[in-house]
Design an enzyme around this catalytic site. Structure first.
Site, mmCIF file in Angstrom:
data_model
loop_
_atom_site.group_PDB
_atom_site.id
_atom_site.type_symbol
_atom_site.label_atom_id
_atom_site.label_comp_id
_atom_site.label_asym_id
_atom_site.label_seq_id
_atom_site.Cartn_x
_atom_site.Cartn_y
_atom_site.Cartn_z
ATOM 1 N N ARG A 64 9.838 -1.067 -1.437
ATOM 2 C CA ARG A 64 8.648 -0.360 -0.971
ATOM 3 C C ARG A 64 7.759 -1.249 -0.096
ATOM 4 N NH1 ARG A 64 5.810 4.018 -1.420
ATOM 5 N NH2 ARG A 64 3.571 3.874 -1.143
ATOM 6 N N CYS A 88 11.153 0.794 -6.989
ATOM 7 C CA CYS A 88 11.264 1.304 -8.359
ATOM 8 C C CYS A 88 10.897 2.782 -8.437
ATOM 9 C CB CYS A 88 10.340 0.522 -9.300
ATOM 10 S SG CYS A 88 11.016 -1.051 -9.845
ATOM 11 N N ARG A 93 4.044 7.606 -5.238
ATOM 12 C CA ARG A 93 3.530 6.557 -4.363
ATOM 13 C C ARG A 93 3.595 6.945 -2.882
ATOM 14 N NH1 ARG A 93 5.749 0.872 -6.525
ATOM 15 N NH2 ARG A 93 7.769 1.671 -6.010
ATOM 16 N N ASP A 96 0.541 8.479 2.498
ATOM 17 C CA ASP A 96 -0.439 9.212 3.301
ATOM 18 C C ASP A 96 -1.709 8.416 3.558
ATOM 19 O OD1 ASP A 96 -0.784 9.547 0.520
ATOM 20 O OD2 ASP A 96 -2.139 11.239 0.824
ATOM 21 N N LEU A 97 -2.109 7.545 2.605
ATOM 22 C CA LEU A 97 -3.312 6.741 2.829
ATOM 23 C C LEU A 97 -3.090 5.723 3.951
ATOM 24 C CD1 LEU A 97 -4.530 6.088 -0.842
ATOM 25 C CD2 LEU A 97 -5.387 7.773 0.782
ATOM 26 N N ASP A 277 1.093 -3.079 -13.949
ATOM 27 C CA ASP A 277 2.287 -3.928 -14.006
ATOM 28 C C ASP A 277 2.404 -4.716 -15.311
ATOM 29 O OD1 ASP A 277 3.534 -3.208 -11.652
ATOM 30 O OD2 ASP A 277 2.547 -4.728 -10.443
ATOM 31 N N VAL A 299 -2.031 5.123 -13.259
ATOM 32 C CA VAL A 299 -1.716 4.714 -11.879
ATOM 33 C C VAL A 299 -0.427 5.367 -11.380
ATOM 34 C CG1 VAL A 299 -1.312 2.743 -10.352
ATOM 35 C CG2 VAL A 299 -2.962 2.540 -12.231
#
Length: 390
Positions: A64, A88, A93, A96-97, A277, A299
């Site tokens: 990613r 992953c 995720r 678009d931002l 994480d 998240v």
């Protein structure tokens, strides 16, 4: 590593770990024409002669973070064609931002056939960008692109993670003008070019946190060094709540002091909140902590897939929506388990260290994406752990 694309000269980065993801990112940069020289954990990047604006799908689909090249490539060359990223399978995720931030700076962006195409006439223009969510990736993408934009860019509701500060420090060492990194408002004054620089990357707070949890889950004193305790505030606070004291030895060293483990509640949040994480590793710890605990993942929506594997080892966990309800058991028992993502793999290794009997963890390709020589480091601590070929 993506930031080196902004520089029209050579850059040197220190403290680069030997990870599968780092190797993949190196291949992504090489595909653009970056010449890389490696000397242990120090790499030199020569980005003077970029030869393409397109990133190869077979590499981006594995990682990613490789999508982060879109900002630097667009800012340098005026166009970029980057496949939608992989990595992953822990949630949607979306990008678009990232896209909206680049569009605010004057880029024309389309997404077709799994490719993000971005173009701009002349230079990107400074803009005010408000992020609906303090995304680390979007903050980094927009910040890097803005370093070479015309005028001032303001990122509001920016991510505050230490990695943002580190990237800003690196860009500033190349001549960028970034202020406010580490707060929710980052201001970037664009410059025409960036020059060569040398930078030492911060220690990995998630790897450090994983070793602290290893001390707690095995009731062991473990000394973890070459870290930044300031980056581990939420982790250390939760360990103390659970019953494992973390003692600071010096400004780069922490020691775990074992104690009676008791349940607590954890909710993942953007920094400086509790890191997503570290959620899986703490869940492994809470399975053998006395009493009840609730772990809520806010998240990523698919980040509770390790629950089924921990239950195979005797954990008492019920999932309700994005929360896991954990009732502590006296001990876990070894079992064959399958890692579903990077942090789940670390959690299962930790559970195996604390369990009675033998645990076999499969899916180590996930582990190798984020941990360098994990089994060797645990062996040096006295763990009975080894990697076996399938």
């Amino acid at each position: 590593m993506a930031g080196t694309l902004l520089c029209e000269q050579q850059c040197r980065l220190h403290n680069i770990p030997t990870l599968v993801d780092v190797k993949t990112m190196g291949q992504v940069l090489s595909s653009f024409g970056v010449k890389i020289k490696k000397n242990g954990s120090t790499w030199e990047f020569d980005s003077r002669h970029l030869v393409t604006t397109k990133a190869p799908y077979e590499l981006v689909s594995q990682l990613r973070a490789s999508f982060f090249v879109i900002g630097p490539i667009l800012a340098r060359l005026g166009q970029a064609q980057i496949p939608l990223p992989g990595g992953c399978a822990i949630g949607s995720r979306p990008v678009d931002l990232h896209v909206r931030g680049l569009q605010a700076m004057g880029a024309h962006v389309t997404i077709e056939h799994g490719l993000v195409n971005a173009t701009v006439k002349g230079r990107l223009k400074g803009a005010k960008v408000f992020l609906d969510y303090p995304s680390v990736g979007a903050t980094e993408t927009i910040m890097m692109a803005a370093t070479l934009a015309e005028g001032e860019t303001i990122i509001e509701n920016a991510a505050k993670e230490p990695e943002i500060v580190d990237l800003a420090n690196f860009c500033n060492s190349m001549g960028a003008k970034i202020t406010g990194a580490g707060t929710d408002c980052i201001v970037i004054q664009g410059v025409r070019k960036l020059h060569s620089a040398e930078h030492t990357i911060i220690p990995d707070r998630i790897e450090a946190g994983t070793f602290l949890v290893a001390g707690a889950i095995t009731q062991s004193e473990i000394v973890v060094t070459n870290l930044n305790p300031e980056h581990l505030g939420a982790v250390m606070a939760k360990l103390k709540e659970i019953g494992c004291l973390v003692q600071q030895e010096d400004k780069h060293t922490l020691r775990t002091i074992p104690g009676t483990l008791r349940g607590t509640d954890i909710e993942t949040l953007p920094y400086p909140g509790f890191p997503t994480d570290m959620q899986a590793q703490f869940m492994a710890l809470l399975t053998i902590s006395e009493g009840n605990s609730v772990v809520t993942e806010t998240v990523f929506e698919n980040r509770l897939r390790h629950v089924a594997e921990l239950k195979r080892m005797g954990a008492n966990i019920k999932v309700k929506g994005n929360s896991a309800l954990i009732s502590g058991v006296p001990r876990l028992s070894g079992a064959p388990v399958m890692a579903t993502d990077l942090r789940a793999s670390a959690a299962l290794v930790l559970a195996g260290l604390a369990a009675e009997g033998t645990t076999i963890v499969q899916g180590l390709q996930h582990l190798d994406r984020g941990y360098e020589n994990l089994e060797l480091k645990f062996q040096q601590l006295g763990a009975q752990i080894r990697r076996v070929p399938l």
